[in-house]
Design a protein around this motif. Structure first.
Motif, PDB file in Angstrom:
ATOM      1  N   LEU A  37       0.812  -1.217   0.000  1.00 55.74           N
ATOM      2  CA  LEU A  37       0.000   0.000   0.000  1.00 55.74           C
ATOM      3  C   LEU A  37       0.847   1.268   0.000  1.00 55.74           C
ATOM      4  N   ARG A  38       2.142   1.147   0.191  1.00 55.06           N
ATOM      5  CA  ARG A  38       3.029   2.306   0.144  1.00 55.06           C
ATOM      6  C   ARG A  38       3.999   2.181  -1.040  1.00 55.06           C
ATOM      7  N   ASP A  39       4.980   1.323  -0.931  1.00 55.90           N
ATOM      8  CA  ASP A  39       5.948   1.194  -2.026  1.00 55.90           C
ATOM      9  C   ASP A  39       5.308   0.547  -3.249  1.00 55.90           C
ATOM     10  N   GLY A  40       4.406  -0.409  -3.018  1.00 54.56           N
ATOM     11  CA  GLY A  40       3.726  -1.042  -4.148  1.00 54.56           C
ATOM     12  C   GLY A  40       2.925  -0.054  -4.960  1.00 54.56           C
ATOM     13  N   GLU A  41       2.248   0.858  -4.264  1.00 52.11           N
ATOM     14  CA  GLU A  41       1.427   1.852  -4.959  1.00 52.11           C
ATOM     15  C   GLU A  41       2.299   2.874  -5.683  1.00 52.11           C
TER      16      GLU A  41
ATOM     17  N   LYS B  97      -8.719   5.228  -0.957  1.00 54.31           N
ATOM     18  CA  LYS B  97      -8.633   4.737   0.417  1.00 54.31           C
ATOM     19  C   LYS B  97      -9.514   3.510   0.655  1.00 54.31           C
ATOM     20  N   GLU B  98     -10.645   3.417  -0.045  1.00 54.52           N
ATOM     21  CA  GLU B  98     -11.500   2.236   0.114  1.00 54.52           C
ATOM     22  C   GLU B  98     -10.810   0.986  -0.438  1.00 54.52           C
ATOM     23  N   GLU B  99     -10.131   1.141  -1.567  1.00 55.96           N
ATOM     24  CA  GLU B  99      -9.395   0.013  -2.142  1.00 55.96           C
ATOM     25  C   GLU B  99      -8.248  -0.395  -1.231  1.00 55.96           C
ATOM     26  N   LYS B 100      -7.563   0.607  -0.683  1.00 52.81           N
ATOM     27  CA  LYS B 100      -6.462   0.293   0.239  1.00 52.81           C
ATOM     28  C   LYS B 100      -6.979  -0.456   1.468  1.00 52.81           C
TER      29      LYS B 100
ATOM     30  N   PHE C  27       2.188   6.801   3.066  1.00 53.38           N
ATOM     31  CA  PHE C  27       3.121   7.885   3.377  1.00 53.38           C
ATOM     32  C   PHE C  27       2.250   9.102   3.724  1.00 53.38           C
ATOM     33  N   PRO C  28       1.834   9.241   4.986  1.00 57.98           N
ATOM     34  CA  PRO C  28       0.819  10.238   5.353  1.00 57.98           C
ATOM     35  C   PRO C  28       1.102  11.663   4.894  1.00 57.98           C
ATOM     36  N   ALA C  29       2.373  12.074   4.874  1.00 55.79           N
ATOM     37  CA  ALA C  29       2.700  13.447   4.492  1.00 55.79           C
ATOM     38  C   ALA C  29       2.688  13.656   2.984  1.00 55.79           C
ATOM     39  N   ALA C  30       2.556  12.581   2.217  1.00 60.13           N
ATOM     40  CA  ALA C  30       2.645  12.694   0.760  1.00 60.13           C
ATOM     41  C   ALA C  30       1.455  13.431   0.172  1.00 60.13           C
ATOM     42  N   SER C  31       0.251  13.201   0.713  1.00 59.63           N
ATOM     43  CA  SER C  31      -0.958  13.846   0.191  1.00 59.63           C
ATOM     44  C   SER C  31      -2.078  13.689   1.204  1.00 59.63           C
ATOM     45  N   PRO C  32      -3.095  14.537   1.145  1.00 60.77           N
ATOM     46  CA  PRO C  32      -4.249  14.375   2.043  1.00 60.77           C
ATOM     47  C   PRO C  32      -4.913  13.007   1.881  1.00 60.77           C
ATOM     48  N   GLY C  33      -4.964  12.521   0.637  1.00 62.08           N
ATOM     49  CA  GLY C  33      -5.571  11.207   0.389  1.00 62.08           C
ATOM     50  C   GLY C  33      -4.809  10.092   1.063  1.00 62.08           C
ATOM     51  N   ASP C  34      -3.470  10.159   1.004  1.00 66.59           N
ATOM     52  CA  ASP C  34      -2.657   9.129   1.651  1.00 66.59           C
ATOM     53  C   ASP C  34      -2.825   9.197   3.167  1.00 66.59           C
ATOM     54  N   PHE C  35      -2.884  10.404   3.712  1.00 65.82           N
ATOM     55  CA  PHE C  35      -3.090  10.561   5.153  1.00 65.82           C
ATOM     56  C   PHE C  35      -4.406   9.919   5.575  1.00 65.82           C
ATOM     57  N   GLU C  36      -5.469  10.193   4.830  1.00 62.52           N
ATOM     58  CA  GLU C  36      -6.784   9.653   5.161  1.00 62.52           C
ATOM     59  C   GLU C  36      -6.822   8.136   5.040  1.00 62.52           C
ATOM     60  N   ALA C  37      -6.116   7.609   4.054  1.00 63.38           N
ATOM     61  CA  ALA C  37      -6.079   6.152   3.866  1.00 63.38           C
ATOM     62  C   ALA C  37      -5.385   5.477   5.046  1.00 63.38           C
ATOM     63  N   VAL C  38      -4.247   6.021   5.462  1.00 68.56           N
ATOM     64  CA  VAL C  38      -3.525   5.447   6.601  1.00 68.56           C
ATOM     65  C   VAL C  38      -4.379   5.543   7.858  1.00 68.56           C
ATOM     66  N   LYS C  39      -5.024   6.682   8.049  1.00 65.47           N
ATOM     67  CA  LYS C  39      -5.875   6.888   9.224  1.00 65.47           C
ATOM     68  C   LYS C  39      -7.039   5.898   9.229  1.00 65.47           C
TER      69      LYS C  39
ATOM     70  N   ALA D  70      -5.668   2.414  10.010  1.00 66.52           N
ATOM     71  CA  ALA D  70      -5.256   2.336  11.411  1.00 66.52           C
ATOM     72  C   ALA D  70      -6.456   2.193  12.344  1.00 66.52           C
ATOM     73  N   GLY D  71      -7.547   2.838  12.022  1.00 67.75           N
ATOM     74  CA  GLY D  71      -8.721   2.794  12.878  1.00 67.75           C
ATOM     75  C   GLY D  71      -9.613   1.595  12.645  1.00 67.75           C
ATOM     76  N   THR D  72      -9.372   0.850  11.559  1.00 59.47           N
ATOM     77  CA  THR D  72     -10.270  -0.248  11.190  1.00 59.47           C
ATOM     78  C   THR D  72      -9.623  -1.628  11.308  1.00 59.47           C
ATOM     79  N   VAL D  73      -8.392  -1.742  10.853  1.00 57.35           N
ATOM     80  CA  VAL D  73      -7.743  -3.050  10.749  1.00 57.35           C
ATOM     81  C   VAL D  73      -7.132  -3.461  12.092  1.00 57.35           C
ATOM     82  N   LYS D  74      -7.469  -4.651  12.546  1.00 52.50           N
ATOM     83  CA  LYS D  74      -6.957  -5.167  13.808  1.00 52.50           C
ATOM     84  C   LYS D  74      -5.994  -6.324  13.554  1.00 52.50           C
ATOM     85  N   GLY D  75      -5.023  -6.468  14.415  1.00 54.22           N
ATOM     86  CA  GLY D  75      -4.077  -7.572  14.305  1.00 54.22           C
ATOM     87  C   GLY D  75      -2.677  -7.105  13.989  1.00 54.22           C
ATOM     88  N   PRO D  76      -2.405  -6.723  12.746  1.00 57.33           N
ATOM     89  CA  PRO D  76      -1.045  -6.302  12.385  1.00 57.33           C
ATOM     90  C   PRO D  76      -0.689  -4.928  12.963  1.00 57.33           C
ATOM     91  N   VAL D  77       0.591  -4.669  13.044  1.00 57.69           N
ATOM     92  CA  VAL D  77       1.085  -3.321  13.303  1.00 57.69           C
ATOM     93  C   VAL D  77       0.765  -2.481  12.058  1.00 57.69           C
TER      94      VAL D  77
END
Length: 411
Positions: free
Chosen positions: A14-18, A27-30, A49-61, A64-71
């Motif tokens: 979701l970061r280097d691959g994209e 963000k929904e696809e991510k 990469f949250p600082a890269a764009s508002p869209g990337d920030f929102e996707a990471v956020k 982070a708030g939805t996915v459980k288990g992994p870091v």
């Protein structure tokens, strides 16, 4: 499995691959991909990469708030604004990480950063200290590490560890390394850094086609985290392929003595999903998840697989979630596979008729790129069974007429 023998899988699809040219995920696809990665038991998901764009920030956020288990990790340069953005994006994560980096190779420091080694060292201290004040889990990467001076690299890593980084990453950013050299390099840096308790990581690119081999060489040298992507996506020629790293460690556990926590039966499905959502098709000959990975056409191979799959398959297709082995009929196929396919289609032919049908099939293969089951059925019905019953039908002429109303065909 003890901790010393466990290799953590750090997925950066979701970061280097994209960052691969031509890929742009919303963000929904991510989130959909991240949820599947979590179900597969990936240890760390680098969500963006949250600082890269508002869209990337929102996707990471969102992840982070939805996915459980992994870091859930967010990437950041050593700039304070990047680190703040990453911290805010992963704030709601069950387990959040800031992954900060700066280049350490002479060519990057001189021409890109325009900084001296001393300035880079001070930047590392300030960045890691600041990141550690915001989150408990900090990873530090030395960009272009494989082309860095080993003594300076060890000094940088000691500073990062002393300031609170618990994971230290050695990237082969431009895919320059070769396995024997890289393994020795990783081992030397680990020994020179001399910081027991940290997790050593590698991030290898595939510019020379050796990303997976370099990653596995690093595991042998002591790395216990591998950064990789589904289908090997990423900048330029891509990253180390997640599925190849995981199955390399699993299949050759006798050689590496390590394993991962991944549910490998989900590899095929996740690969297909990422391919569909990115628009990047998986090559048929791609290891582990390619459509030909468990397909056999050569007669010698088909005979062996029919006797015992292990003759030509070092992995079970079921172990990676693949549909199963396939015997592909073509001009290289042998009589054993041909007979099996004919019987599966419901025909019962004598040995003489099998030989006759196979000769016709080989002739058809030379004329047609792909011979389908329908072709084979038509050939057996018209050329073998009909001929045996002396009721052979030959098409002599046909006329098709199309106009208003229904079209007609005269045969």
């Amino acid at each position: 499995m003890t901790e010393s023998h466990r290799v953590r899988i750090f997925d950066t699809t979701l970061r280097d691959g994209e960052q691969a040219a031509g890929i742009n995920l919303n963000k929904e696809e991510k989130l959909r991909i991240a949820l599947q990665l979590a179900k597969m038991n990936v240890d760390i998901i680098e969500a963006g990469f949250p600082a890269a764009s508002p869209g990337d920030f929102e996707a990471v956020k969102l992840i982070a708030g939805t996915v459980k288990g992994p870091v859930i990790a967010g990437l950041a340069r050593t700039r304070k604004e990047d680190i703040r953005a990453a911290a805010e994006a992963v704030r709601c994560a069950e387990k959040g990480r800031i992954h900060t980096f700066i280049a350490t190779s002479p060519i990057h420091m001189e021409f890109k950063l325009k900084m001296t080694p001393e300035q880079v060292l001070e930047e590392v201290r300030q960045a890691v200290t600041y990141a550690r004040s915001l989150v408990e889990d900090v990873e530090f990467s030395a960009e272009d590490g494989s082309r860095s001076d080993p003594a300076f690299l060890a000094e940088v890593f000691r500073a990062a560890a002393d300031c609170g980084a618990s994971t230290l990453n050695i990237p082969d950013t431009v895919g320059y390394a070769v396995p024997e050299e890289f393994g020795a390099f990783v081992q030397a840096v680990i020994e020179a850094t001399d910081r027991p308790g940290v997790t050593w990581s590698v991030h290898c690119h595939n510019d020379l086609g050796m990303a997976v081999a370099n990653s596995l060489a690093a595991v042998r040298a002591g790395a216990r985290q591998v950064e990789c992507t589904v289908n090997g996506l990423g900048e330029r020629a891509g990253n180390a392929s997640l599925e190849e790293v995981v199955m390399g460690l699993r299949t050759r556990r006798d050689s590496y003595g390590c394993e991962t926590s991944l549910d490998t039966t989900k590899l095929w499905g996740v690969s297909s999903m990422v391919s569909r959502m990115t628009g990047f098709p998986v090559p048929p000959n791609k290891a582990v998840v390619g459509s030909n990975a468990f397909a056999h056409e050569a007669g010698i191979h088909q005979h062996g697989v029919l006797c015992n799959r292990a003759t030509y398959e070092i992995m079970n297709p079921e172990d990676v979630g693949a549909p199963g082995s396939r015997l592909v009929l073509g001009k290289h196929s042998g009589k054993h596979a041909f007979r099996q396919r004919v019987e599966e289609m419901g025909f019962s032919l004598s040995e003489e008729k099998i030989t006759e049908a196979m000769a016709l099939f080989k002739t058809l293969c030379d004329r047609k790129e792909i011979v389908t089951s329908e072709d084979l059925e038509a050939m057996i019905n018209s050329e073998i069974l009909a001929a045996a019953e002396s009721r052979r039908i030959v098409l002599k002429t046909f006329l098709v007429q199309v106009g208003r109303g229904h079209g007609t065909a005269t045969v």
